[in-house]
Design an enzyme around this catalytic site. Structure first.
Site, PDB file in Angstrom:
ATOM      1  N   CYS A 184       0.795  -1.276   0.011  1.00  0.00           N
ATOM      2  CA  CYS A 184      -0.080  -0.193   0.119  1.00  0.00           C
ATOM      3  C   CYS A 184       0.879   1.391  -0.040  1.00  0.00           C
ATOM      4  O   CYS A 184       1.530   1.441  -1.040  1.00  0.00           O
ATOM      5  CB  CYS A 184      -1.026  -0.151   1.119  1.00  0.00           C
ATOM      6  SG  CYS A 184      -2.686   0.980   1.015  1.00  0.00           S
TER       7      CYS A 184
ATOM      8  N   HIS B 131      -3.298  -5.541   1.824  1.00  0.00           N
ATOM      9  CA  HIS B 131      -2.568  -5.692   3.105  1.00  0.00           C
ATOM     10  C   HIS B 131      -2.611  -7.184   3.320  1.00  0.00           C
ATOM     11  O   HIS B 131      -3.409  -7.680   4.312  1.00  0.00           O
ATOM     12  CB  HIS B 131      -3.177  -4.905   4.174  1.00  0.00           C
ATOM     13  CG  HIS B 131      -2.933  -3.387   4.230  1.00  0.00           C
ATOM     14  ND1 HIS B 131      -1.976  -2.794   4.480  1.00  0.00           N
ATOM     15  CD2 HIS B 131      -3.615  -2.562   3.313  1.00  0.00           C
ATOM     16  CE1 HIS B 131      -2.092  -1.455   4.453  1.00  0.00           C
ATOM     17  NE2 HIS B 131      -3.263  -1.164   3.589  1.00  0.00           N
TER      18      HIS B 131
ATOM     19  N   GLU C 139      -0.916  -8.476   5.845  1.00  0.00           N
ATOM     20  CA  GLU C 139      -0.541  -8.411   7.232  1.00  0.00           C
ATOM     21  C   GLU C 139      -1.999  -8.403   8.032  1.00  0.00           C
ATOM     22  O   GLU C 139      -2.040  -8.770   9.178  1.00  0.00           O
ATOM     23  CB  GLU C 139       0.358  -7.346   7.627  1.00  0.00           C
ATOM     24  CG  GLU C 139      -0.205  -5.854   7.760  1.00  0.00           C
ATOM     25  CD  GLU C 139      -0.343  -5.345   6.498  1.00  0.00           C
ATOM     26  OE1 GLU C 139      -0.108  -6.051   5.344  1.00  0.00           O
ATOM     27  OE2 GLU C 139      -0.763  -4.121   6.438  1.00  0.00           O
TER      28      GLU C 139
HETATM   29  N1  GLN Z   1      -3.814   6.330   1.112  1.00  0.00           N
HETATM   30  C1  GLN Z   1      -2.216   6.192   1.768  1.00  0.00           C
HETATM   31  C2  GLN Z   1      -1.131   7.008   1.106  1.00  0.00           C
HETATM   32  O1  GLN Z   1      -1.601   7.289  -0.108  1.00  0.00           O
HETATM   33  C3  GLN Z   1      -1.901   4.747   1.632  1.00  0.00           C
HETATM   34  C4  GLN Z   1      -2.805   3.630   2.571  1.00  0.00           C
HETATM   35  C5  GLN Z   1      -2.324   2.528   3.184  1.00  0.00           C
HETATM   36  O2  GLN Z   1      -1.109   2.459   3.141  1.00  0.00           O
HETATM   37  N2  GLN Z   1      -3.228   1.879   3.587  1.00  0.00           N
HETATM   38  O3  GLN Z   1      -0.152   7.154   1.564  1.00  0.00           O
END
Ligand code: GLN
Length: 200
Positions: free
Chosen positions: A83, A179, A181
Site C-alpha cells: 500500500c 494488506h 498482514e
Molecule cells: N492512502 C495512503 C497513501 O497514499 C496509503 C494507504 C495505506 O497504506 N493503507 O499514503
C-alpha cells in the site's frame, strides 16, 4: 525454511501488524524495527508497511534513510511493500488532484495513483489471485489503496483482482496494493521470505 534477518520500516504506519505476520520466520533476536541507517546493517529482508506515504517519505529524508535504503536494495536486500510502501517504491506517482504527493524511491517499475479505491470507510476485502501460491486464491484487504496504472518492463505482475494488477515484483522487491498482514493468511509472507533467504 531457514530464519531470515527481517526488519520493518518503523517510521509510521501499521508496523506491529507486519512484525507479527513474519515473527515466526525471523532470525534471533526477532523482527527488527528500522528507524535509521544503522538498522539496515546485516538485514536480508525489509517490510515497508501501509500508512501515509507522504509522512513516511518525509521521515525517510529526515532520518537520512533514503540513500542507504536505495544502496541496500542495490546490494540485494529483499523488500515487501504494501500500500503506502508500494507508493514509496514506485517509479512514478500520478499527481493527486490538489494534493501533495511523496517523492518516491523509484525502485519498482510501476506508475500508481494514490487513494484510487475511495476513502477509508470505503475499504473492502476482496479475493485476489496470486499464481505463485497454492491455491492461488488469497484474501485482499484494500485500505485507501493505490491503483497500479501501468507496469513497465522492469516489473512482473504477480497478483490480480479480476483483470487488474494489484501486485508486482522485480526479483526480490515485491509491491502490493493490498494488506496481507491484516487477513491472517501467512502464505504470501512465507513465499517472499523463502525468496529473501535464498543466496543472492
Ligand atoms: N492512502 C495512503 C497513501 O497514499 C496509503 C494507504 C495505506 O497504506 N493503507 O499514503
Amino acid at each position: 525454511m531457514r530464519p531470515v534477518a527481517i526488519g520493518v520500516l518503523a517510521l509510521q504506519g501499521d508496523v506491529p501488524e507486519h512484525a507479527r505476520a513474519v515473527a515466526a520466520w525471523a532470525a534471533p533476536p526477532g523482527v527488527r524495527t528500522v528507524r535509521g541507517p544503522s538498522d539496515l546493517v546485516g538485514l536480508e529482508a525489509l517490510l515497508l508497511p501501509g500508512g501515509e506515504s507522504t509522512t513516511i517519505a518525509d521521515l525517510l529524508d529526515r532520518t537520512g534513510l533514503r540513500a542507504p535504503l536505495l544502496r541496500a536494495v542495490e546490494g540485494g536486500l529483499a523488500v515487501l511493500a504494501t500500500c503506502a510502501g508500494l507508493i514509496l517504491l514506485a517509479r512514478e506517482i500520478e499527481p493527486s488532484p490538489g494534493g501533495r504527493d511523496p517523492r518516491p524511491l523509484g525502485i519498482l517499475d510501476v506508475r500508481v495513483r494514490r487513494n484510487d479505491f475511495g476513502r477509508q470507510r470505503e475499504s473492502f476485502e476482496a479475493p485476489v489471485r496470486i499464481d505463485l501460491l497454492r491455491p492461488p486464491r488469497f484474501p485482499g484487504a484494500f485500505v485507501r489503496s493505490p491503483r497500479i496504472l501501468a507496469v513497465g518492463p522492469g516489473a512482473e505482475p504477480i497478483a490480480f483482482r479480476g483483470e487488474e494488477v494489484v501486485g508486482v515484483r522485480a526479483g526480490r522487491v515485491w509491491g502490493l496494493t493490498f494488506h496481507p498482514e491484516l487477513t491472517g493468511d501467512p502464505r504470501l509472507h512465507r513465499a517472499f521470505l523463502a525468496e529473501a533467504g535464498r543466496a543472492r
